[in-house]
Design a protein around this motif. Structure first.
Motif, PDB file in Angstrom:
ATOM      1  N   PHE A  43      39.214  36.959  29.826  1.00 23.47           N
ATOM      2  CA  PHE A  43      38.014  36.624  30.582  1.00 23.47           C
ATOM      3  C   PHE A  43      36.791  37.169  29.864  1.00 23.47           C
ATOM      4  O   PHE A  43      36.766  38.337  29.473  1.00 23.47           O
ATOM      5  CB  PHE A  43      38.053  37.252  31.980  1.00 23.47           C
ATOM      6  CG  PHE A  43      39.128  36.724  32.878  1.00 23.47           C
ATOM      7  CD1 PHE A  43      40.343  37.385  32.991  1.00 23.47           C
ATOM      8  CD2 PHE A  43      38.926  35.574  33.623  1.00 23.47           C
ATOM      9  CE1 PHE A  43      41.337  36.906  33.826  1.00 23.47           C
ATOM     10  CE2 PHE A  43      39.912  35.092  34.462  1.00 23.47           C
ATOM     11  CZ  PHE A  43      41.123  35.763  34.558  1.00 23.47           C
TER      12      PHE A  43
ATOM     13  N   LEU B  19      26.675  40.641  32.524  1.00 25.57           N
ATOM     14  CA  LEU B  19      26.092  41.546  33.511  1.00 25.57           C
ATOM     15  C   LEU B  19      24.599  41.396  33.480  1.00 25.57           C
ATOM     16  O   LEU B  19      23.981  41.419  32.422  1.00 25.57           O
ATOM     17  CB  LEU B  19      26.488  42.978  33.189  1.00 25.57           C
ATOM     18  CG  LEU B  19      25.896  44.078  34.079  1.00 25.57           C
ATOM     19  CD1 LEU B  19      26.434  43.962  35.493  1.00 25.57           C
ATOM     20  CD2 LEU B  19      26.207  45.446  33.505  1.00 25.57           C
ATOM     21  N   ARG B  20      24.003  41.247  34.666  1.00 23.66           N
ATOM     22  CA  ARG B  20      22.550  41.175  34.768  1.00 23.66           C
ATOM     23  C   ARG B  20      21.948  42.554  34.545  1.00 23.66           C
ATOM     24  O   ARG B  20      22.516  43.551  34.936  1.00 23.66           O
ATOM     25  CB  ARG B  20      22.134  40.685  36.149  1.00 23.66           C
ATOM     26  CG  ARG B  20      22.571  39.277  36.476  1.00 23.66           C
ATOM     27  CD  ARG B  20      22.214  38.951  37.907  1.00 23.66           C
ATOM     28  NE  ARG B  20      22.838  39.871  38.845  1.00 23.66           N
ATOM     29  CZ  ARG B  20      22.436  40.030  40.089  1.00 23.66           C
ATOM     30  NH1 ARG B  20      21.396  39.372  40.546  1.00 23.66           N
ATOM     31  NH2 ARG B  20      23.059  40.876  40.893  1.00 23.66           N
TER      32      ARG B  20
ATOM     33  N   ASN C 155      26.829  43.809  39.338  1.00 29.93           N
ATOM     34  CA  ASN C 155      27.978  42.928  39.465  1.00 29.93           C
ATOM     35  C   ASN C 155      28.083  42.016  38.259  1.00 29.93           C
ATOM     36  O   ASN C 155      27.110  41.495  37.746  1.00 29.93           O
ATOM     37  CB  ASN C 155      27.914  42.101  40.747  1.00 29.93           C
ATOM     38  CG  ASN C 155      26.665  41.265  40.826  1.00 29.93           C
ATOM     39  OD1 ASN C 155      25.576  41.788  40.786  1.00 29.93           O
ATOM     40  ND2 ASN C 155      26.838  39.954  40.907  1.00 29.93           N
ATOM     41  N   PHE C 156      29.313  41.867  37.797  1.00 27.30           N
ATOM     42  CA  PHE C 156      29.605  41.019  36.679  1.00 27.30           C
ATOM     43  C   PHE C 156      29.793  39.579  37.131  1.00 27.30           C
ATOM     44  O   PHE C 156      30.262  39.314  38.219  1.00 27.30           O
ATOM     45  CB  PHE C 156      30.900  41.465  36.002  1.00 27.30           C
ATOM     46  CG  PHE C 156      30.784  42.748  35.242  1.00 27.30           C
ATOM     47  CD1 PHE C 156      31.009  43.960  35.856  1.00 27.30           C
ATOM     48  CD2 PHE C 156      30.471  42.741  33.895  1.00 27.30           C
ATOM     49  CE1 PHE C 156      30.905  45.146  35.163  1.00 27.30           C
ATOM     50  CE2 PHE C 156      30.373  43.924  33.183  1.00 27.30           C
ATOM     51  CZ  PHE C 156      30.598  45.132  33.824  1.00 27.30           C
TER      52      PHE C 156
ATOM     53  N   TYR D  66      24.683  42.339  28.861  1.00 23.54           N
ATOM     54  CA  TYR D  66      25.907  43.054  28.494  1.00 23.54           C
ATOM     55  C   TYR D  66      27.052  42.077  28.644  1.00 23.54           C
ATOM     56  O   TYR D  66      27.170  41.398  29.666  1.00 23.54           O
ATOM     57  CB  TYR D  66      26.088  44.268  29.409  1.00 23.54           C
ATOM     58  CG  TYR D  66      27.307  45.122  29.109  1.00 23.54           C
ATOM     59  CD1 TYR D  66      28.375  45.164  29.990  1.00 23.54           C
ATOM     60  CD2 TYR D  66      27.371  45.895  27.958  1.00 23.54           C
ATOM     61  CE1 TYR D  66      29.480  45.954  29.732  1.00 23.54           C
ATOM     62  CE2 TYR D  66      28.468  46.691  27.699  1.00 23.54           C
ATOM     63  CZ  TYR D  66      29.520  46.715  28.588  1.00 23.54           C
ATOM     64  OH  TYR D  66      30.610  47.503  28.323  1.00 23.54           O
TER      65      TYR D  66
ATOM     66  N   PHE E 157      32.006  36.493  35.879  1.00 16.18           N
ATOM     67  CA  PHE E 157      33.133  36.240  34.999  1.00 16.18           C
ATOM     68  C   PHE E 157      33.281  34.760  34.679  1.00 16.18           C
ATOM     69  O   PHE E 157      32.995  33.899  35.516  1.00 16.18           O
ATOM     70  CB  PHE E 157      34.436  36.715  35.654  1.00 16.18           C
ATOM     71  CG  PHE E 157      34.638  38.202  35.596  1.00 16.18           C
ATOM     72  CD1 PHE E 157      34.035  39.033  36.507  1.00 16.18           C
ATOM     73  CD2 PHE E 157      35.449  38.763  34.624  1.00 16.18           C
ATOM     74  CE1 PHE E 157      34.222  40.411  36.458  1.00 16.18           C
ATOM     75  CE2 PHE E 157      35.650  40.134  34.563  1.00 16.18           C
ATOM     76  CZ  PHE E 157      35.026  40.958  35.480  1.00 16.18           C
ATOM     77  N   GLY E 158      33.745  34.484  33.464  1.00 17.21           N
ATOM     78  CA  GLY E 158      34.176  33.135  33.128  1.00 17.21           C
ATOM     79  C   GLY E 158      35.506  32.834  33.801  1.00 17.21           C
ATOM     80  O   GLY E 158      36.156  33.743  34.321  1.00 17.21           O
ATOM     81  N   PRO E 159      35.929  31.579  33.786  1.00 15.48           N
ATOM     82  CA  PRO E 159      37.163  31.193  34.490  1.00 15.48           C
ATOM     83  C   PRO E 159      38.445  31.627  33.785  1.00 15.48           C
ATOM     84  O   PRO E 159      39.526  31.527  34.371  1.00 15.48           O
ATOM     85  CB  PRO E 159      37.068  29.673  34.552  1.00 15.48           C
ATOM     86  CG  PRO E 159      36.192  29.302  33.412  1.00 15.48           C
ATOM     87  CD  PRO E 159      35.213  30.423  33.241  1.00 15.48           C
ATOM     88  N   GLY E 160      38.357  32.092  32.562  1.00 11.55           N
ATOM     89  CA  GLY E 160      39.548  32.599  31.881  1.00 11.55           C
ATOM     90  C   GLY E 160      40.153  31.612  30.898  1.00 11.55           C
ATOM     91  O   GLY E 160      40.021  30.395  31.036  1.00 11.55           O
TER      92      GLY E 160
ATOM     93  N   LEU F  35      39.380  46.221  30.140  1.00  6.32           N
ATOM     94  CA  LEU F  35      38.318  46.000  29.158  1.00  6.32           C
ATOM     95  C   LEU F  35      38.880  46.022  27.753  1.00  6.32           C
ATOM     96  O   LEU F  35      39.598  46.933  27.369  1.00  6.32           O
ATOM     97  CB  LEU F  35      37.249  47.075  29.309  1.00  6.32           C
ATOM     98  CG  LEU F  35      36.072  46.974  28.336  1.00  6.32           C
ATOM     99  CD1 LEU F  35      35.261  45.718  28.612  1.00  6.32           C
ATOM    100  CD2 LEU F  35      35.179  48.209  28.431  1.00  6.32           C
TER     101      LEU F  35
ATOM    102  N   PRO G 107      42.683  43.151  35.246  1.00  8.78           N
ATOM    103  CA  PRO G 107      42.054  43.022  33.923  1.00  8.78           C
ATOM    104  C   PRO G 107      41.755  44.385  33.315  1.00  8.78           C
ATOM    105  O   PRO G 107      41.486  45.348  34.033  1.00  8.78           O
ATOM    106  CB  PRO G 107      40.762  42.263  34.226  1.00  8.78           C
ATOM    107  CG  PRO G 107      40.961  41.657  35.563  1.00  8.78           C
ATOM    108  CD  PRO G 107      41.871  42.585  36.309  1.00  8.78           C
TER     109      PRO G 107
ATOM    110  N   TYR H 180      37.626  40.887  28.899  1.00  6.93           N
ATOM    111  CA  TYR H 180      38.741  41.534  29.564  1.00  6.93           C
ATOM    112  C   TYR H 180      40.030  40.794  29.223  1.00  6.93           C
ATOM    113  O   TYR H 180      40.053  39.580  29.052  1.00  6.93           O
ATOM    114  CB  TYR H 180      38.537  41.544  31.084  1.00  6.93           C
ATOM    115  CG  TYR H 180      37.545  42.574  31.560  1.00  6.93           C
ATOM    116  CD1 TYR H 180      36.181  42.335  31.500  1.00  6.93           C
ATOM    117  CD2 TYR H 180      37.981  43.802  32.051  1.00  6.93           C
ATOM    118  CE1 TYR H 180      35.270  43.271  31.926  1.00  6.93           C
ATOM    119  CE2 TYR H 180      37.071  44.757  32.488  1.00  6.93           C
ATOM    120  CZ  TYR H 180      35.726  44.478  32.421  1.00  6.93           C
ATOM    121  OH  TYR H 180      34.826  45.421  32.834  1.00  6.93           O
TER     122      TYR H 180
END
Lengths: 118, 112
Positions: B89, B93-94, B99-100, B32, B102-105, B46, B44, B36
């Motif tokens: 961002f 999701l596993r 828990n997600f 998934y 996140f990329g660094p933005g 969605l 953030p 954001y």
């Protein structure tokens, strides 16, 4: 209706002090998440609650960090013996149910608590 | 394998341009992929999300392109506006956890 609220919005503390950060999720949301966002960085997952239990604490960076949730609603993140590297924005999010894969599981974020450790 | 890489770190476009933000993941258990949008001083929110069973999803001016074999996905913003200026961002999701990651933005600035 009201969104996710967090308090305080800003917290300045001295190194070595304990701090408590509060999160009020959206009413009826069963899942609650804590994240940490350092300056210019992405979000770092800390802990997730389903109801009052925390099935995933894998993101807590050390045993100085703990969190609890009571009554399936309010959650408190406690940082003991704060260090300067704990300075960050702490974000809380809630979702109707856990999983985050459908619109009903969308995580709604609060505005965050900016923690500064001097 | 828990990392999500995101590029560019910052992006400046003129109004009406089409900024593209790219993300790459390593863990094939991710199933998934939301994006954001975060404005200064706010949490953030969605924007749009996709599952790996489709290659593209469009909502308004926002489009996600997904390449499962390359383990990459990207956000395109059509007809960008100054109000789109924010940090974006990507996340993954596993399929066996909540828990997600996140990329660094990416900090996007859309000039008037």
């Amino acid at each position: 209706g009201a969104g996710v609220s967090q308090s305080p919005s800003n917290k300045v503390t001295e190194k070595g002090k304990d701090v408590e950060l509060r999160c009020d999720p959206i009413s009826g949301h069963t899942a609650l998440y804590w994240y940490r966002q350092s300056l210019g960085q992405g979000l770092e997952f800390l802990i997730y609650f389903q109801g009052n239990s925390a099935p995933d604490k894998s993101g807590l960076p050390s045993d100085r960090f703990s969190a609890e949730r009571t009554g399936g609603s309010v959650s408190t993140l406690t940082i003991q013996r704060t260090q300067q590297e704990d300075s960050a924005v702490y974000l809380c999010a809630s979702s109707l149910i856990a999983g985050g894969r459908t619109e009903g599981d969308t995580q709604y974020f609060g505005p965050g608590t900016r923690l500064t450790v001097l | 394998q828990q990392q999500v890489k995101q590029s560019p770190q910052s992006l400046i476009v003129q109004k009406g341009g089409i900024p593209i933000i790219n993300c790459a993941y390593e863990n094939t258990a991710f199933d998934y992929f939301p994006w954001y949008q975060q404005f200064p001083g706010k949490g953030p929110a969605l924007l749009i999300a996709i599952r790996p069973d489709v290659s593209e999803k469009k909502e308004g001016r926002f489009t996600i392109s997904f390449n499962k074999s390359a383990k990459q996905f990207s956000l395109h913003i059509m007809d960008s506006q100054p109000g789109d200026s924010a940090t974006y961002f990507c996340a993954s999701l596993r399929n066996y956890g909540q828990n997600f990651v996140f990329g660094p933005g990416t900090r996007l600035s859309v000039l008037p």
